[in-house]
Design an enzyme around this catalytic site. Sequence first.
Site, mmCIF file in Angstrom:
data_model
loop_
_atom_site.group_PDB
_atom_site.id
_atom_site.type_symbol
_atom_site.label_atom_id
_atom_site.label_comp_id
_atom_site.label_asym_id
_atom_site.label_seq_id
_atom_site.Cartn_x
_atom_site.Cartn_y
_atom_site.Cartn_z
ATOM 1 N N ASP A 100 19.162 -32.092 -21.299
ATOM 2 C CA ASP A 100 19.514 -30.880 -20.553
ATOM 3 C C ASP A 100 19.771 -31.286 -19.106
ATOM 4 O OD1 ASP A 100 19.872 -28.304 -19.707
ATOM 5 O OD2 ASP A 100 17.788 -27.699 -19.890
ATOM 6 N N ARG A 162 9.950 -24.396 -33.939
ATOM 7 C CA ARG A 162 10.178 -25.824 -34.209
ATOM 8 C C ARG A 162 10.445 -26.071 -35.689
ATOM 9 N NH1 ARG A 162 8.872 -28.777 -29.571
ATOM 10 N NH2 ARG A 162 7.068 -28.080 -28.372
HETATM 11 P P1 IMP Z 1 15.602 -32.028 -19.388
HETATM 12 O O1 IMP Z 1 14.472 -32.797 -18.766
HETATM 13 O O2 IMP Z 1 16.052 -30.884 -18.530
HETATM 14 O O3 IMP Z 1 16.756 -32.894 -19.859
HETATM 15 O O4 IMP Z 1 15.009 -31.284 -20.633
HETATM 16 C C1 IMP Z 1 14.598 -31.952 -21.715
HETATM 17 C C2 IMP Z 1 13.515 -31.196 -22.455
HETATM 18 O O5 IMP Z 1 13.547 -29.803 -22.195
HETATM 19 C C3 IMP Z 1 13.772 -31.365 -23.909
HETATM 20 O O6 IMP Z 1 13.098 -32.490 -24.422
HETATM 21 C C4 IMP Z 1 13.291 -30.055 -24.480
HETATM 22 O O7 IMP Z 1 11.914 -30.127 -24.797
HETATM 23 C C5 IMP Z 1 13.479 -29.050 -23.374
HETATM 24 N N1 IMP Z 1 14.750 -28.294 -23.534
HETATM 25 C C6 IMP Z 1 15.871 -28.380 -22.807
HETATM 26 N N2 IMP Z 1 16.823 -27.540 -23.234
HETATM 27 C C7 IMP Z 1 16.290 -26.886 -24.289
HETATM 28 C C8 IMP Z 1 16.788 -25.880 -25.195
HETATM 29 O O8 IMP Z 1 17.933 -25.400 -25.145
HETATM 30 N N3 IMP Z 1 15.916 -25.476 -26.158
HETATM 31 C C9 IMP Z 1 14.660 -25.960 -26.291
HETATM 32 N N4 IMP Z 1 14.154 -26.915 -25.479
HETATM 33 C C10 IMP Z 1 14.964 -27.365 -24.485
HETATM 34 MG MG MG Z 2 10.244 -28.248 -25.425
#
Ligand code: IMP
Ligand code: MG
Length: 184
Positions: A100, A162
């Site tokens: 993300d 999940r």
């Molecule tokens: P990042 O650090 O922003 O890249 O987010 C990564 C983590 O956020 C992932 O491992 C997920 O646990 C959570 N995450 C990000 N986007 C989503 C989503 O659309 N649905 C559910 N979990 C998300």
């Molecule tokens: Mg999560």
Amino acid sequence: MQGDLERVLFDEPAIQRRLDEIAAQISNDYRDRELTVIAVMNGSLMFMADLLRRIPLPLKLDCLSVASYHGRTEPGEIIFRQVAPDVAGRHILILDDILDSGQTLAAVRDKLQLAGPRSIRSCVLLKKKKERPSAVDADYVGFEIEDEFVVGYGLDFMERYRNLPCIGVLRKELIAQTHPPSAS
Ligand code: IMP
Ligand code: MG
């Protein structure tokens, strides 16, 4: 549970077909190097189990538990729940559910890098189409998706969904109900 989805993006057969392709790619790339997989829990649980059973190579597996969302849908600080596994001299493949903002992957990568692995690559099941620092990317990506909140197949909203076998977009009003926008 599936009724809470606005729409399904990937059903079970679509996920399994894509896993066949990524597993073949990884198996080919690591055919003469011993792989150490570091799976980021809990989101990559289903992905890890289904992907690794398709890789017919000797490999080691460790799991790392991080929390980033604190039950919200915006990223927060990354918290490691235990010390990083010893990855010195090994070929590391990080597995995560979704890329993300990239904060989680960058934090895990930086942490593992300190232990002196021989190489580090990463593999995510989903990657959101959005701006992020160019240094943060995944080497293997299952599916690129729009910048929407998705659940299922390991991915949660407040620890729920999940166990949905498919991946889908959560109905917006369910997110809004739990976290009403603050008055300004
Ligand atoms: P990042 O650090 O922003 O890249 O987010 C990564 C983590 O956020 C992932 O491992 C997920 O646990 C959570 N995450 C990000 N986007 C989503 C989503 O659309 N649905 C559910 N979990 C998300
Ligand atoms: Mg999560």
